[in-house]
Design a protein around this motif. Structure first.
Motif, PDB file in Angstrom:
ATOM      1  N   GLU A 150       0.822  -1.223   0.000  1.00  0.00           N
ATOM      2  CA  GLU A 150       0.000   0.000   0.000  1.00  0.00           C
ATOM      3  C   GLU A 150       0.851   1.267   0.000  1.00  0.00           C
ATOM      4  O   GLU A 150       0.433   2.302  -0.526  1.00  0.00           O
ATOM      5  N   HIS A 151       2.060   1.183   0.563  1.00  0.00           N
ATOM      6  CA  HIS A 151       2.964   2.337   0.535  1.00  0.00           C
ATOM      7  C   HIS A 151       3.409   2.619  -0.904  1.00  0.00           C
ATOM      8  O   HIS A 151       3.454   3.774  -1.337  1.00  0.00           O
ATOM      9  N   VAL A 153       1.833   1.931  -3.593  1.00  0.00           N
ATOM     10  CA  VAL A 153       0.695   2.495  -4.329  1.00  0.00           C
ATOM     11  C   VAL A 153       0.590   3.995  -4.063  1.00  0.00           C
ATOM     12  O   VAL A 153       0.369   4.801  -4.978  1.00  0.00           O
ATOM     13  N   GLN A 154       0.779   4.366  -2.805  1.00  0.00           N
ATOM     14  CA  GLN A 154       0.750   5.793  -2.461  1.00  0.00           C
ATOM     15  C   GLN A 154       1.890   6.535  -3.142  1.00  0.00           C
ATOM     16  O   GLN A 154       1.706   7.646  -3.649  1.00  0.00           O
ATOM     17  N   THR A 193       2.163  -5.985  -4.896  1.00  0.00           N
ATOM     18  CA  THR A 193       1.920  -4.601  -5.286  1.00  0.00           C
ATOM     19  C   THR A 193       1.357  -4.486  -6.693  1.00  0.00           C
ATOM     20  O   THR A 193       0.520  -3.611  -6.970  1.00  0.00           O
ATOM     21  N   LEU A 196      -2.404  -4.206  -7.192  1.00  0.00           N
ATOM     22  CA  LEU A 196      -2.903  -2.979  -6.569  1.00  0.00           C
ATOM     23  C   LEU A 196      -2.652  -1.771  -7.474  1.00  0.00           C
ATOM     24  O   LEU A 196      -3.498  -0.875  -7.583  1.00  0.00           O
ATOM     25  N   VAL A 329      -8.175   5.834  -4.221  1.00  0.00           N
ATOM     26  CA  VAL A 329      -7.493   4.544  -4.068  1.00  0.00           C
ATOM     27  C   VAL A 329      -8.434   3.518  -3.461  1.00  0.00           C
ATOM     28  O   VAL A 329      -9.061   3.759  -2.435  1.00  0.00           O
ATOM     29  N   LYS A 331      -9.396   0.522  -1.336  1.00  0.00           N
ATOM     30  CA  LYS A 331      -8.836  -0.124  -0.133  1.00  0.00           C
ATOM     31  C   LYS A 331      -8.985  -1.641  -0.222  1.00  0.00           C
ATOM     32  O   LYS A 331      -9.937  -2.133  -0.784  1.00  0.00           O
TER      33      LYS A 331
END
Length: 331
Positions: A150-151, A153-154, A193, A196, A329, A331
């Protein structure tokens, strides 16, 4: 617009920092440039006459050195130049901060002083690296050695916004750095990742290998900080080694020296393309304010261009755009 510059940060501070600040003040008369640091040392390098009216000083008595523990130093040295400059952004006295000092200290000051943008778990350090297709963004290059899917993706979303708003790419191509281009390649982090990123609101083009980066086959390349920092340092070292080798070999004999005169203009163009100073710096992505990180060996041109980057971030409402995109985004 007001830009605070950490005058004490960097290998060539404060002289080169001051020179860059003066150049920026002259080039952008509508922007107030604030040099933050020890005024007695700063004044040594300021012009005695024709000082830009939009250039001012803010006293900060302490300096954080490269060998200090970043977080501890930021907490203890409340009057350090990077801490004061970051606080000015937090309190609305400046719209952005620029520093070539300790990256760790700047990140700590950003996290402790500005906080994270809501929805961002960890910030990322982005850097613009030269390629055959111009400057491309690599992140993270050292803020977080370990990262979760998730990091990344951010990072990808923030990097895409930066590439569009600041670097000028339309629908920037975002890629995941991996050991192969196939979707199933890589370690657990990369494999988790990938799907995602396919669902994220970005132009994701898949995996990219390290050898593809110099050819500019993606506009934004995402990875964890451990890998990114190795890529960055290897690229810098290899670039320097190649130029040193070229210089030695083309001047090794009198005949070669004559030939070197013919190719000198081309070599200068290549050197300019590979010069990090052309890009100035990049913001610490994810903190709730604009904090532009410069190379530690930045000189006048790099600082000038870093101010340009800071101005563009403010004018494009970069932080606000990140806030808008993050709710998209899944979740």
């Amino acid at each position: 617009m007001k830009i605070a510059i950490d005058a004490m940060g960097g290998d060539y501070a404060p002289e080169e920092i001051v020179k860059g600040a003066v150049q920026a003040a002259q080039a952008y008369p509508e922007t107030e440039i604030i040099l933050v640091g020890q005024s007695e040392r700063i004044n040594e390098f300021l012009p005695t006459s024709d000082r830009p009216r939009n250039l001012s000083l803010r006293e900060a008595t302490e300096v954080i050195s490269m060998d200090e523990h970043p977080a501890n130093a930021v907490r203890k040295k409340k009057d350090a130049s990077i801490v004061v400059a970051t606080r000015m952004v937090k309190e609305g006295e400046a719209d952005a901060v620029v520093s070539a000092g300790s990256t760790g200290a700047q990140m700590a000051a950003g996290l402790l002083g500005l906080g994270r943008i809501k929805g961002i778990e960890r910030p990322a350090i982005g850097t613009v690296l030269p390629t055959l297709e111009g400057g491309k963004l690599l992140l993270d290059v050292g803020a977080n050695p370990d990262a979760k899917p998730e990091h990344l993706v951010q990072y990808a979303i923030m990097g895409s916004i930066y590439a569009e708003k600041i670097l000028g790419f339309t629908h920037p191509r975002v890629a995941l750095l991996n050991i192969g281009t196939e979707e199933t390649k890589g370690n657990e982090l990369a494999q988790t990742t990938y799907p995602l990123l396919k669902e994220a609101p970005i132009n994701f083009i898949g995996n990219i290998e390290g050898r593809d980066f110099p050819y500019g086959r993606a506009d934004v390349v995402v990875c964890e900080g451990f890998v990114g920092n190795i890529v960055l340092k290897t690229t810098e070292g290899l670039s320097g080694a190649i130029f040193q080798l070229i210089k030695e070999k083309i001047t090794a004999t009198p005949v070669r020296k004559l030939g070197a005169l013919a190719i000198k203009p081309g070599l200068k163009e290549i050197a300019q393309m590979m010069d990090y100073a052309e890009y100035g710096g990049a913001p610490l992505l994810g903190v709730n304010g604009i904090s532009v990180i410069c190379h530690g060996s930045s000189k006048q041109k790099a600082i000038f261009n870093a101010v340009r980057v800071a101005r563009e971030c403010v004018e494009s409402q970069f932080i606000e755009k990140i806030r808008e995109e993050l709710p998209l985004v899944k979740k």
